[in-house]
Enzyme design. Structure first.
Site, PDB file in Angstrom:
ATOM      1  N   THR A 386      42.998  58.531  67.376  1.00 36.68           N
ATOM      2  CA  THR A 386      43.240  59.531  66.338  1.00 36.68           C
ATOM      3  C   THR A 386      41.891  60.164  66.139  1.00 36.68           C
ATOM      4  O   THR A 386      40.888  59.693  66.648  1.00 36.68           O
ATOM      5  CB  THR A 386      43.732  58.821  65.040  1.00 36.68           C
ATOM      6  OG1 THR A 386      45.043  58.351  65.276  1.00 36.68           O
ATOM      7  CG2 THR A 386      43.740  59.705  63.797  1.00 36.68           C
ATOM      8  N   ASN A 406      48.610  59.014  67.878  1.00 39.36           N
ATOM      9  CA  ASN A 406      48.764  57.582  67.653  1.00 39.36           C
ATOM     10  C   ASN A 406      47.883  56.763  68.594  1.00 39.36           C
ATOM     11  O   ASN A 406      46.688  56.745  68.465  1.00 39.36           O
ATOM     12  CB  ASN A 406      50.229  57.141  67.706  1.00 39.36           C
ATOM     13  CG  ASN A 406      50.403  55.772  67.064  1.00 39.36           C
ATOM     14  OD1 ASN A 406      49.650  55.438  66.151  1.00 39.36           O
ATOM     15  ND2 ASN A 406      51.338  54.981  67.529  1.00 39.36           N
ATOM     16  N   ASP A 428      54.947  54.431  64.560  1.00 37.64           N
ATOM     17  CA  ASP A 428      54.548  54.309  63.150  1.00 37.64           C
ATOM     18  C   ASP A 428      55.747  54.075  62.235  1.00 37.64           C
ATOM     19  O   ASP A 428      55.594  53.770  61.056  1.00 37.64           O
ATOM     20  CB  ASP A 428      53.778  55.548  62.678  1.00 37.64           C
ATOM     21  CG  ASP A 428      52.292  55.455  63.016  1.00 37.64           C
ATOM     22  OD1 ASP A 428      51.827  54.353  63.370  1.00 37.64           O
ATOM     23  OD2 ASP A 428      51.596  56.476  62.924  1.00 37.64           O
ATOM     24  N   SER A 457      52.428  57.440  57.595  1.00 34.66           N
ATOM     25  CA  SER A 457      51.099  57.471  58.213  1.00 34.66           C
ATOM     26  C   SER A 457      50.072  56.828  57.302  1.00 34.66           C
ATOM     27  O   SER A 457      50.292  56.708  56.099  1.00 34.66           O
ATOM     28  CB  SER A 457      50.709  58.930  58.464  1.00 34.66           C
ATOM     29  OG  SER A 457      49.366  59.017  58.894  1.00 34.66           O
ATOM     30  N   SER A 458      48.948  56.433  57.877  1.00 33.25           N
ATOM     31  CA  SER A 458      47.810  55.963  57.074  1.00 33.25           C
ATOM     32  C   SER A 458      46.690  56.990  57.063  1.00 33.25           C
ATOM     33  O   SER A 458      45.629  56.739  56.480  1.00 33.25           O
ATOM     34  CB  SER A 458      47.253  54.658  57.666  1.00 33.25           C
ATOM     35  OG  SER A 458      48.226  53.659  57.661  1.00 33.25           O
ATOM     36  N   GLY A 477      41.702  55.031  62.632  1.00 36.52           N
ATOM     37  CA  GLY A 477      41.628  53.573  62.486  1.00 36.52           C
ATOM     38  C   GLY A 477      42.921  52.944  62.030  1.00 36.52           C
ATOM     39  O   GLY A 477      42.918  51.840  61.485  1.00 36.52           O
ATOM     40  N   GLY A 478      44.044  53.615  62.211  1.00 38.66           N
ATOM     41  CA  GLY A 478      45.340  53.007  61.887  1.00 38.66           C
ATOM     42  C   GLY A 478      45.393  52.518  60.464  1.00 38.66           C
ATOM     43  O   GLY A 478      44.933  53.191  59.541  1.00 38.66           O
TER      44      GLY A 478
HETATM   45  O1  DON Z   1      49.360  58.017  61.369  1.00 37.65           O
HETATM   46  C1  DON Z   1      48.886  56.871  61.479  1.00 37.65           C
HETATM   47  O2  DON Z   1      48.684  56.142  60.548  1.00 37.65           O
HETATM   48  C2  DON Z   1      48.505  56.364  62.861  1.00 37.65           C
HETATM   49  N1  DON Z   1      49.287  57.035  63.870  1.00 37.65           N
HETATM   50  C3  DON Z   1      47.040  56.572  63.057  1.00 37.65           C
HETATM   51  C4  DON Z   1      46.581  55.919  64.322  1.00 37.65           C
HETATM   52  C5  DON Z   1      45.140  55.736  64.364  1.00 37.65           C
HETATM   53  O3  DON Z   1      44.384  56.008  63.448  1.00 37.65           O
HETATM   54  C6  DON Z   1      44.636  55.139  65.592  1.00 37.65           C
HETATM   55  N2  DON Z   1      43.217  55.007  65.480  1.00 37.65           N
HETATM   56  N3  DON Z   1      42.305  54.467  65.565  1.00 37.65           N
END
Ligand code: DON
Length: 576
Positions: A386, A406, A428, A457-458, A477-478
């Site tokens: 991301t 993602n 997600d 989403s985060s 960072g998910g």
């Molecule tokens: O929208 C979200 O929360 C995830 N798809 C974000 C993924 C993400 O940040 C991956 N990264 N390091």
């Protein structure tokens, strides 16, 4: 540290389609102080850009120098990142652009999040025994939601930009056609997703060298992507969601086992949403609303901290309290949060002080609360690639944008003849209540798969405001995005500059697993001992995140910008 100072005399280029070019038709002097992974502090700064890739930052600078505002820069950067950082974001993906416009003093969140295709259904990633088949929700065409980036680019340019879309897209089109040199990070990401890339002939042709990992310095050219960006530049979003391109996309997806239809594409719309606003001890926090969980989780954490952090605490006690508030707010994420166009979410209640007071009432100053002792969630999951960028322009307009495909390189699948690498954002969703996703996040019915719904989403693009400073920040960072932004906000509140915010060693708790993860240097030996004594379980992990922040000091009239030293990004301050 690579530190270079250049002085450029910028006589504005004749901009073919700049509606406002006459306003800026003057020669302007700019002093650029550019620097990788770092800071700039200067006396008369005017604008700042921080992104995850030096080429994208340079494109943002050029747009600002040539009469564009922060939103035009954001359009140009989003498109440039799609070319040079395809493992993080792209026109086959989605994102959130948090925008502040000086003209009306308003903040708005442009929601360009992917939607589930209409043929999607709740159990589409379960195998015959009812178990989640993660490969299906992460690799290949079936993992892809309907992209939002092309629609968002048009919306941002038309609604808030000074330049025409085609002007802002031009640098990315050139970059795709002329090519760029791959670096070490690009190769690492390719290596990580090699099986998914190899499964797509088109991705392999574009990103690999004869089906093998390229060397540093190998040049990647993307003619199909350049053509697709050109279609969007000339026809707007219709160039992507309708006509020849739409047919190519749908056919390509179907041939690869996906379920997109022409209707899915034709009906995609961005939504301009109200951001979530919270307060922490005199600091205003403006952040992403649903379908991002970021603003709500942060509001819960800051509300709880505001009421429990009364007395002077030791470091470990302070970390303990932050962890306990994260535990409770992430639990609520799992139970309540999802796309509010499809489900009822009690947002007002969740972000109220009264609710935070209730939620924090059982936080013990000395003992960890086991997550298993909190009210169980009738079951949802977080991430590794991301991208985020931050821009403040000379006039005070600002954009915090977090964009995603993602997983690194999304689904790995590139639709033949389009250059469009598809996201795997469908992961997600909560494929099955209680079963963790790629980021270990668990979720409930609120985030189950429904046709047309946006997946939770985060991503947490954020503005922070104190009496004398405004910060624009965010990170990939998910599931850990939200805790990273919280820690950076607390650092800003303490007076920290952009560099200390983005480089701060991090710790994280997300309710389940019931564990404090920390980076090297985030906790001292003493902290670890004391937190263990309180009953916390801890584990050190490798570094995470890639934060980019720009700060405007209104009193000193300076801009300060920094890119996370964990990545390869670049921050610049533009001074007049
Ligand atoms: O929208 C979200 O929360 C995830 N798809 C974000 C993924 C993400 O940040 C991956 N990264 N390091």
């Amino acid at each position: 540290m690579d530190f270079s100072i250049t002085i450029t005399i910028n006589v504005l280029m004749p901009m073919k389609m700049n509606k406002y070019s006459q306003i800026f038709g003057v020669a302007t002097f700019f002093v650029f102080i550019a620097c990788t992974h770092s800071v700039q502090s200067a006396s008369l700064s005017q604008a700042g850009v921080a992104t995850a890739h030096p080429l994208a930052t340079e494109i943002g600078e050029k747009i600002l120098k040539n009469g564009g505002n922060a939103i035009d820069a954001a359009v140009a950067i989003s498109a440039a990142l799609a070319v040079v950082e395809p493992y993080g974001s792209g026109i086959g993906g989605g994102g959130f652009w948090l925008v502040h416009t000086v003209v009306d003093g308003k903040d708005v969140m442009i929601d360009g999040r992917e939607r589930a295709p209409y043929a999607a259904h709740r159990d589409m990633y379960l195998d015959k025994d009812g178990n989640v088949d993660h490969k299906k929700s992460m690799d290949g065409a079936l993992a892809a939601g309907i992209p939002g980036v092309p629609a968002a680019l048009q919306y941002l340019a038309e609604k808030h930009g000074l330049l025409d879309l085609s002007t802002s897209l031009e640098p990315a089109i050139n970059l795709a056609r002329d090519g760029f040199k791959v670096d070490e990070k690009f190769i690492q990401m390719l290596k990580f997703r090699l099986p998914a890339i190899l499964a797509s002939a088109e991705s392999s042709r574009i990103f690999l060298n004869n089906n093998a990992l390229p060397e540093v310095g190998y040049i990647i050219k993307q003619d199909d992507l350049a053509n697709t960006l050109e279609l969007i530049a000339n026809e707007g979003m219709d160039g992507f969601y309708r006509g020849v391109m739409a047919t190519k996309l749908v056919n390509g997806v179907k041939e690869a086992g996906g379920i997109w239809s022409l209707k899915d594409l034709a009906e995609y719309q961005v939504v301009a949403r109200e951001p979530v606003v919270s307060q922490y001890k005199g600091m205003k926090v403006t952040s992403a609303g649903l379908p991002s969980s970021g603003g709500i989780v942060m509001a819960e954490v800051f509300n709880m901290l505001s009421s429990i952090e009364q007395k002077k605490k030791t470091d470990s006690e302070q970390i303990h309290l932050i962890v306990e508030t994260m535990r409770r707010a992430y639990r609520d994420r799992a139970e309540f949060l999802g796309d509010s166009d499809y489900i009822q979410v009690p947002v007002k209640k969740l972000i109220s002080q009264a609710y935070a007071d209730l939620l924090s009432a059982d936080i013990d100053n000395d003992d960890a609360t086991p997550s298993s002792s909190l009210k169980p969630v009738a079951f949802e999951s977080g991430g590794n690639n991301t991208t985020h960028f931050s821009v403040i322009d000379q006039r005070g307009n600002r954009v915090a944008a977090t964009l995603s495909v993602n997983y690194p390189f999304g689904s790995g699948y590139m639709v033949p003849g389009t250059g469009v690498l598809l996201n795997d954002e469908m992961d997600d969703f909560s494929a099955k209540p209680g079963v963790p996703n790629a980021y270990g996040l668990v979720g409930a019915e609120s985030n189950s798969i429904t046709a047309g719904k946006r997946m939770l989403s985060s991503m947490t693009p954020t503005f922070l405001e104190t009496q004398d400073r405004i910060a624009v920040l965010g990170t990939p960072g998910g599931s850990r995005i939200i805790s990273m932004v919280i820690l950076a906000a607390l650092e800003f509140h303490k007076g920290g500059d952009a560099r200390s915010m983005v480089n701060l060693p991090r710790f994280h708790h997300q309710y389940l697993p019931d564990n404090i993860y920390y980076e090297k240097g985030a906790l001292s030996e003493k902290n670890i001992e004391e937190l263990e004594l309180m009953g916390h379980r801890l584990s050190e992990g490798s570094a995470w995140g890639n934060m980019h922040a720009v700060i405007w000091n209104k009193t000193k009239k300076t801009i300060d910008a920094a890119s996370d030293q964990r990545g390869i990004g670049k921050a610049v301050v533009i001074k007049e």
